[in-house]
Scaffold this motif. Structure first.
Motif, PDB file in Angstrom:
ATOM      1  N   THR A 216      25.674  39.683   6.729  1.00  0.00           N
ATOM      2  CA  THR A 216      26.514  40.220   5.656  1.00  0.00           C
ATOM      3  C   THR A 216      25.732  41.127   4.724  1.00  0.00           C
ATOM      4  N   LYS A 217      24.406  41.104   4.855  1.00  0.00           N
ATOM      5  CA  LYS A 217      23.534  41.979   4.082  1.00  0.00           C
ATOM      6  C   LYS A 217      22.452  42.520   4.999  1.00  0.00           C
ATOM      7  N   SER A 218      21.852  43.601   4.604  1.00  0.00           N
ATOM      8  CA  SER A 218      20.711  44.120   5.352  1.00  0.00           C
ATOM      9  C   SER A 218      19.505  43.227   5.114  1.00  0.00           C
ATOM     10  N   ILE A 219      18.680  43.054   6.161  1.00  0.00           N
ATOM     11  CA  ILE A 219      17.466  42.248   6.063  1.00  0.00           C
ATOM     12  C   ILE A 219      16.296  43.100   6.530  1.00  0.00           C
ATOM     13  N   HIS A 220      15.339  43.287   5.641  1.00  0.00           N
ATOM     14  CA  HIS A 220      14.153  44.066   5.978  1.00  0.00           C
ATOM     15  C   HIS A 220      12.916  43.285   5.556  1.00  0.00           C
TER      16      HIS A 220
ATOM     17  N   LYS B 198      21.816  25.648  -3.157  1.00  0.00           N
ATOM     18  CA  LYS B 198      22.375  26.988  -3.107  1.00  0.00           C
ATOM     19  C   LYS B 198      21.215  27.985  -3.163  1.00  0.00           C
ATOM     20  N   THR B 199      21.217  28.935  -2.246  1.00  0.00           N
ATOM     21  CA  THR B 199      20.185  29.965  -2.241  1.00  0.00           C
ATOM     22  C   THR B 199      20.831  31.326  -2.017  1.00  0.00           C
ATOM     23  N   GLU B 200      20.069  32.375  -2.258  1.00  0.00           N
ATOM     24  CA  GLU B 200      20.574  33.725  -2.036  1.00  0.00           C
ATOM     25  C   GLU B 200      20.772  34.015  -0.554  1.00  0.00           C
ATOM     26  N   ALA B 201      20.233  33.171   0.298  1.00  0.00           N
ATOM     27  CA  ALA B 201      20.390  33.375   1.744  1.00  0.00           C
ATOM     28  C   ALA B 201      21.659  32.739   2.293  1.00  0.00           C
ATOM     29  N   ASP B 202      22.381  31.964   1.492  1.00  0.00           N
ATOM     30  CA  ASP B 202      23.614  31.351   1.968  1.00  0.00           C
ATOM     31  C   ASP B 202      24.603  32.423   2.434  1.00  0.00           C
ATOM     32  N   GLY B 203      25.133  32.266   3.646  1.00  0.00           N
ATOM     33  CA  GLY B 203      26.148  33.172   4.145  1.00  0.00           C
ATOM     34  C   GLY B 203      25.655  34.527   4.600  1.00  0.00           C
ATOM     35  N   VAL B 204      24.356  34.783   4.548  1.00  0.00           N
ATOM     36  CA  VAL B 204      23.826  36.079   4.978  1.00  0.00           C
ATOM     37  C   VAL B 204      23.906  36.225   6.486  1.00  0.00           C
ATOM     38  N   VAL B 205      23.715  35.127   7.219  1.00  0.00           N
ATOM     39  CA  VAL B 205      23.825  35.143   8.676  1.00  0.00           C
ATOM     40  C   VAL B 205      24.953  34.227   9.104  1.00  0.00           C
ATOM     41  N   LYS B 206      25.807  34.734   9.975  1.00  0.00           N
ATOM     42  CA  LYS B 206      26.934  33.950  10.484  1.00  0.00           C
ATOM     43  C   LYS B 206      27.016  34.087  11.997  1.00  0.00           C
TER      44      LYS B 206
END
Length: 377
Positions: A213-217, A369-377
């Motif tokens: 859901t977000k770019s990962i670099h 809860k972290t900022e990574a929640d829901g970033v990968v599905k």
């Protein structure tokens, strides 16, 4: 990472200790050879990929026994261990070791000896239809018991030690001993997978489909993903489960959430692959997986892994509860965490009682809860 499941109804009725010893199944009518082989093949890769909680396929070649490395945990730890509870459940410590050696070196450098980069306790509930997977942050400060070192000496107990240091001090046995000390839960089995082997295994499977859901670099883990749908290669998969800086604040708590999402995606991917249509691909996967795998001695053969796998083949991603050990900031070191005084105890008590982990416990502490929640599905 040196990341380092019997008819199901009959196997589920076997006492917990019997699973631990990989005993033979009893009371079953012999099926035709072709059907027996089909069931064995379907169960094999499930054993190899049990740390992903899913069932897959493998190939019946006795030569694969020679690929499997093993550690005699029972011999190393002796009798001073938590009580064996024969309630039909099972606990497996799954480690990914951070050796950074050989083919693993390009994924980052670390100082000192090998460390367990990823640690998960897989609790399979009685009936073998559901599982809870509890990730232990590598930066968790815990008491470490005395451990035998590879050189034959003894490393004295430490009141405060980073969790992943146990592996570097005394290998698999010390890691298991430390986990049992902090949980009071006897580990029935141990599994470890190598970083480079993990990458090759994903490539053999044809990659893993995920949506970001977000770019990962993250240059440190060689990862560069735009937001959207991807079929991750082995190298990209390894980068994803190892990244600390691509998402959020760079803590291990965020990385754990990415690992958990990837595990569910991999579970679904393994179930969707029609490996029976390609014997060559089938063998290649089994060969790659066994070369990457280290187990406790009780699982270190084709037959034992097959029986083990057959008991867990019904667990899919929807049957897995992914959780992170509740932790709090370490008052003595802001870069470390400690188990949450109340909530961590509730997690371990639930697993000892073979009960679901209370949702209230998982809402406590850092990592809920972290900022990574829901970033990968």
């Amino acid at each position: 990472m040196r990341w380092r499941t019997k008819s199901v109804a009959e196997e589920n009725r076997r006492p917990r200790g019997a699973h631990r010893r990989g005993g033979a199944r009893r009371g079953r009518r012999r099926k035709p050879l072709a059907r027996r082989r089909g069931r064995r093949i379907a169960a094999w890769c499930a054993g190899l990929l049990v740390f992903f909680g899913g069932a897959g396929v493998g190939y019946l070649y006795f030569k694969l026994n020679d690929n499997i490395s093993s550690v005699d945990i029972n011999e190393a730890l002796g009798k001073n261990r938590p009580e064996e509870i024969d309630n039909g459940s099972m606990d497996i410590l799954v480690l990914g070791s951070d050796s950074r050696a050989g083919d693993n070196g390009k994924y980052g450098k670390d100082e000192g000896s090998s460390r367990s980069d990823t640690a998960m306790i897989v609790h399979v509930y009685a009936g073998h239809e559901k599982a809870s997977v509890v990730s232990i942050p590598r930066d968790t400060v815990v008491p470490r018991p005395s451990c035998a070192t590879p050189s034959g000496k003894t490393s004295p107990a430490a009141k405060r030690a980073q969790f992943n240091e146990a592996y570097s001090v005394g290998g698999a046995a010390c890691a298991v001993k430390t986990v049992e000390a902090m949980t009071n839960i006897r580990m029935d089995h141990y599994m470890e997978v190598d970083f480079a082997g993990f990458q090759k295994l994903i490539d053999r499977l044809g990659g893993v489909k995920v949506t970001t859901t977000k770019s990962i670099h993250d240059k440190k883990s060689n990862l560069n993903l735009r937001a959207g749908s991807h079929t991750l290669t082995g190298e990209q998969s390894l980068g994803l489960v190892r990244t600390r800086h691509g998402v959020g604040d760079g803590s291990d708590l965020g990385r754990i959430k990415l690992q958990q999402a990837f595990i569910k995606a991999l579970t679904d991917q393994v179930k969707s692959i029609g490996l029976f249509t390609s014997p060559t691909k089938l063998y290649g996967i089994a060969d790659t997986a066994t070369k990457a795998l280290t187990t406790d001695k009780d699982l270190a053969s084709f037959d034992k892994l097959t029986r083990f796998a057959n008991g867990l083949k019904g667990i899919g991603s929807q049957d897995m509860r992914m959780a992170t050990l509740p932790v709090s900031p370490d008052a003595k070191d802001h870069n470390r965490v400690v188990p949450h005084t109340t909530a961590a105890g509730q997690v371990w008590q639930a697993l000892r009682d073979d009960q679901p982990i209370p949702e209230s416990a998982l809402k406590e502490g850092d990592g809920a809860k972290t900022e990574a929640d829901g970033v990968v599905k």
